[in-house]
Design a protein around this motif. Sequence first.
Motif, PDB file in Angstrom:
ATOM      1  N   ALA A   1       0.719  -1.290   0.071  1.00 19.21           N
ATOM      2  CA  ALA A   1       0.175  -0.031  -0.169  1.00 19.21           C
ATOM      3  C   ALA A   1       0.913   1.352  -0.029  1.00 19.21           C
ATOM      4  N   ALA A   2       1.828   1.324   0.671  1.00 21.34           N
ATOM      5  CA  ALA A   2       2.830   2.524   0.836  1.00 21.34           C
ATOM      6  C   ALA A   2       3.631   2.502  -0.626  1.00 21.34           C
ATOM      7  N   SER A   3       3.911   1.564  -1.144  1.00 25.87           N
ATOM      8  CA  SER A   3       4.496   1.569  -2.385  1.00 25.87           C
ATOM      9  C   SER A   3       3.632   2.304  -3.556  1.00 25.87           C
ATOM     10  N   ASN A   4       2.443   2.120  -3.326  1.00 22.69           N
ATOM     11  CA  ASN A   4       1.505   2.696  -4.577  1.00 22.69           C
ATOM     12  C   ASN A   4       1.403   4.178  -4.241  1.00 22.69           C
ATOM     13  N   CYS A   5       1.991   4.668  -3.204  1.00 20.43           N
ATOM     14  CA  CYS A   5       1.741   6.182  -2.976  1.00 20.43           C
ATOM     15  C   CYS A   5       2.979   7.026  -3.769  1.00 20.43           C
ATOM     16  N   ASN A   6       2.636   8.169  -4.105  1.00 24.73           N
ATOM     17  CA  ASN A   6       3.485   9.138  -4.602  1.00 24.73           C
ATOM     18  C   ASN A   6       4.325  10.170  -3.872  1.00 24.73           C
ATOM     19  N   PHE A   7       4.274   9.740  -2.329  1.00 27.82           N
ATOM     20  CA  PHE A   7       4.805  10.823  -1.481  1.00 27.82           C
ATOM     21  C   PHE A   7       5.770   9.817  -0.441  1.00 27.82           C
TER      22      PHE A   7
ATOM     23  N   GLY B   1       1.368  13.170   2.606  1.00 23.06           N
ATOM     24  CA  GLY B   1       0.167  13.006   1.494  1.00 23.06           C
ATOM     25  C   GLY B   1      -1.083  12.517   1.835  1.00 23.06           C
ATOM     26  N   LYS B   2      -1.915  12.130   0.864  1.00 16.51           N
ATOM     27  CA  LYS B   2      -3.071  11.618   1.076  1.00 16.51           C
ATOM     28  C   LYS B   2      -3.570  10.709  -0.006  1.00 16.51           C
TER      29      LYS B   2
ATOM     30  N   GLU C   1      -4.511   5.292   3.340  1.00 17.37           N
ATOM     31  CA  GLU C   1      -5.224   5.681   4.774  1.00 17.37           C
ATOM     32  C   GLU C   1      -6.231   4.487   5.308  1.00 17.37           C
ATOM     33  N   ASN C   2      -6.835   3.641   4.418  1.00 19.72           N
ATOM     34  CA  ASN C   2      -7.505   2.621   4.829  1.00 19.72           C
ATOM     35  C   ASN C   2      -6.619   1.198   5.340  1.00 19.72           C
TER      36      ASN C   2
END
Length: 75
Positions: free
Chosen positions: A20-26, A60-61, A66-67
């Motif tokens: 899940a973290a790896s899919n974030c761009n922040f 980031g958001k 978040e889930n």
Amino acid sequence: MNEKQIRLRSREEVQDFVQAASNCNFDIDISYDRVIIDAKSFLGVLGLGVSRVLTVTYCGKDMDFENTVQKYAVA
């Protein structure tokens, strides 16, 4: 800046969190005591140890992330 307390209890939960973290761009950091690790590193997060209360810090958001954080949040 967001800061949450989580607990990852198994290798599978670590894998789910890191994915899940790896899919974030922040940037997302996870820490225990004075050790700070990039939350997108599976071996780094696993090295912090399972069943410990860890602190996640991010700026980031992303609703999927978040889930995931909420799923492992310490009550």
